[in-house]
Design an enzyme around this catalytic site. Structure first.
Site, PDB file in Angstrom:
ATOM      1  N   ARG A 236       0.826  -1.202   0.000  1.00 40.16           N
ATOM      2  CA  ARG A 236       0.000   0.000   0.000  1.00 40.16           C
ATOM      3  C   ARG A 236       0.864   1.257   0.000  1.00 40.16           C
ATOM      4  NH1 ARG A 236      -3.948  -3.576   2.861  1.00 40.16           N
ATOM      5  NH2 ARG A 236      -3.011  -3.333   4.915  1.00 40.16           N
ATOM      6  N   PHE A 252     -11.780  -3.955  -5.760  1.00 43.47           N
ATOM      7  CA  PHE A 252     -11.821  -4.910  -4.646  1.00 43.47           C
ATOM      8  C   PHE A 252     -11.262  -4.206  -3.401  1.00 43.47           C
ATOM      9  CE2 PHE A 252     -10.779  -7.198  -8.593  1.00 43.47           C
ATOM     10  CZ  PHE A 252     -11.857  -8.045  -8.728  1.00 43.47           C
ATOM     11  N   ASP A 274     -16.171  -2.076  -4.455  1.00 42.96           N
ATOM     12  CA  ASP A 274     -16.228  -3.409  -3.876  1.00 42.96           C
ATOM     13  C   ASP A 274     -17.648  -3.934  -4.019  1.00 42.96           C
ATOM     14  OD1 ASP A 274     -14.233  -5.060  -1.807  1.00 42.96           O
ATOM     15  OD2 ASP A 274     -16.343  -5.565  -1.565  1.00 42.96           O
ATOM     16  N   ASN A 302     -19.825  -5.164  -8.725  1.00 43.07           N
ATOM     17  CA  ASN A 302     -18.992  -6.315  -9.037  1.00 43.07           C
ATOM     18  C   ASN A 302     -17.916  -5.864 -10.027  1.00 43.07           C
ATOM     19  OD1 ASN A 302     -17.847  -8.670 -10.096  1.00 43.07           O
ATOM     20  ND2 ASN A 302     -19.758  -9.819  -9.908  1.00 43.07           N
ATOM     21  N   ASP A 330      -6.794  -5.738  -6.319  1.00 44.91           N
ATOM     22  CA  ASP A 330      -6.481  -6.556  -5.143  1.00 44.91           C
ATOM     23  C   ASP A 330      -7.616  -7.555  -4.920  1.00 44.91           C
ATOM     24  OD1 ASP A 330      -5.424  -7.580  -2.810  1.00 44.91           O
ATOM     25  OD2 ASP A 330      -6.123  -5.920  -1.555  1.00 44.91           O
ATOM     26  N   CYS A 370      -3.466 -13.468  -4.205  1.00 46.75           N
ATOM     27  CA  CYS A 370      -3.254 -13.868  -2.806  1.00 46.75           C
ATOM     28  C   CYS A 370      -3.524 -15.363  -2.610  1.00 46.75           C
ATOM     29  CB  CYS A 370      -4.124 -13.045  -1.869  1.00 46.75           C
ATOM     30  SG  CYS A 370      -5.909 -13.203  -2.164  1.00 46.75           S
TER      31      CYS A 370
END
Length: 426
Positions: A236, A252, A274, A302, A330, A370
């Site tokens: 970040r 996101f 988000d 979305n 992200d 992730c």
């Protein structure tokens, strides 16, 4: 082995022994040949410490037994002199905390809080405590226990966490347990959450934290994981450094940490998106807490539909604050198993392609995965394929990973799960 050891034994296959000697800490159900009692005649019970031997008599380590899991043993030590007692676990807790102090205490932004006031204090196998995750949020610890061995050790390890922090002058007094992950059922463990009864409980599970000099309201009872995604702390910051004077789209966004860092870094405008209205509401609250609302906008949508819509409708793009100079992707993990990696790769390719089509020449893309199943090379290929489809060329600015409070244990690829790239469109 010359000295006598007090633990029951599991005899494992040559394949398992090779994996263990290479550094991987797991023994799988099908790799166990037989069990043998301890020297006192006692058999192992679920959650016990067991010694692991290859069939030729070579000791491979000691670990915690999980009778209902496909991962039958998780190794905790390869030192034959270790006795896995309270002193052993105190050393592990001290080493874990000292690692965070060494790697993070001196890296905070000028004039802000130490980076150790909000960090992951214990990262499971990577800290030699398999099945235990502990995050620190100011004066509260949030724990997640995922294995029967650690469930049995809670009352030993929790006081040690508070003791080690207190001895270092850290004001932490409570532990909240988020033991509500469905993964616990694989170990035959119940699901529950609440304050650990061994320490005074605060009046609320809502805590105010600071990261990179920014304030965030965190609900440790109901938010995802333990309440906040600490692993992106320094990523970040990298986005913050690129954002000055630009228009930023944070996709996101969850509760807004990338977007708020961009705004704090001097972005002209930031749009946070988000699919969760709850997350958007918290992101707006966090913007107000930091006095950044005037330069930020929030959309519940979305992202997989939102990005193509902006590309097709230039008027909508302007309404949302575009065109954008920097886009942050992200997303949640698109895959949690090896069998769905190909499908996930298509998803990463699609969202990166849509983002690249929205960026002008000279614009920046920050993108990540992730999931340890979506490896660094698979993510890089997905982005490269996206650039090809979008008919743009990328110049890599940075390649990053998870923060050092989420250490990567070599020989254990499952501990490496976050890869992060920043590119410029040229």
């Amino acid at each position: 082995m010359k000295q006598a050891r007090p633990y029951p034994r599991l005899i494992v296959t040559r394949k398992a022994a090779r994996a263990l000697s290479a550094g991987h800490p797991w023994v799988f159900e099908g790799e166990v040949l037989r069990a043998e009692p301890a020297p006192d005649g006692c058999d192992a019970t679920n959650g016990d410490v067991v010694d692991v031997f290859e069939d030729n008599g070579t000791w491979q380590g000691a670990g915690l037994l999980s009778e209902q899991s496909k991962i039958r043993v998780r190794i905790v030590t390869r030192n034959a002199n270790d006795r896995v007692d309270a002193a052993f676990w105190e050393r592990r807790v001290r080493w874990a905390w000292q690692h965070r102090v060494t790697c993070m205490a001196g890296r905070s932004l000028p004039g802000t809080e130490p980076d150790t006031t909000c960090c992951r204090m214990v990262f499971s196998e990577a800290d030699g405590m398999p099945g235990l995750v502990v995050d620190r949020y100011e004066n509260v610890l949030v724990s997640q226990v995922g294995t029967v061995g650690m469930e049995r050790l809670r009352e030993t390890i929790y006081p040690l966490l508070l003791k080690v922090l207190a001895e270092d002058g850290q004001e932490v007094s409570a532990i909240y347990e988020r033991n509500d992950s469905p993964a616990r059922t694989k170990e035959g463990l119940p699901l529950y959450k609440g304050w650990w009864e061994g320490a005074p409980a605060p009046s609320t599970p809502n805590v105010m934290i600071r990261e990179n000099g920014l304030a965030f309201a965190v609900d440790i009872e109901n938010s995802q994981k333990t309440g906040f995604f600490l692993d992106q702390k320094y990523n970040r910051r990298a986005v913050r450094e690129l954002a000055r004077g630009g228009r930023v789209l944070d996709c996101f966004c969850h509760v807004g940490p990338f977007g708020l860092n961009a705004a704090a870094g001097g972005a002209e405008f930031v749009r946070c998106v988000d699919v969760s209205q709850t997350a958007i509401d918290l992101a707006e609250k966090n913007a107000r807490l930091n006095g950044l609302s005037e330069r930020m906008g929030f959309s519940c949508a979305n992202v997989l539909d939102y990005l193509p819509e902006l590309r097709r409708d230039r008027a909508r793009l302007r309404e949302e604050g575009g065109p954008f100079d920097l886009i942050v992707l992200d997303p949640p993990a698109f895959t949690k198993s090896r069998g769905t990696v190909a499908h996930a790769a298509r998803g990463y390719r699609e969202i990166n392609c849509e983002a690249l089509r929205l960026l002008p020449r000279g614009g920046y893309l920050a993108t990540c995965s992730c999931s340890h199943f979506m490896t660094r090379d698979l993510l890089a290929k997905a982005v490269a394929d996206a650039a090809h489809v979008a008919n743009v060329q990328l110049k890599q600015v940075e390649e990053r990973q998870q923060a050092p409070d989420h250490p990567i244990l070599w020989g254990f690829p499952e501990s490496h799960y976050l890869d992060f790239f920043i590119f410029q469109v040229v």
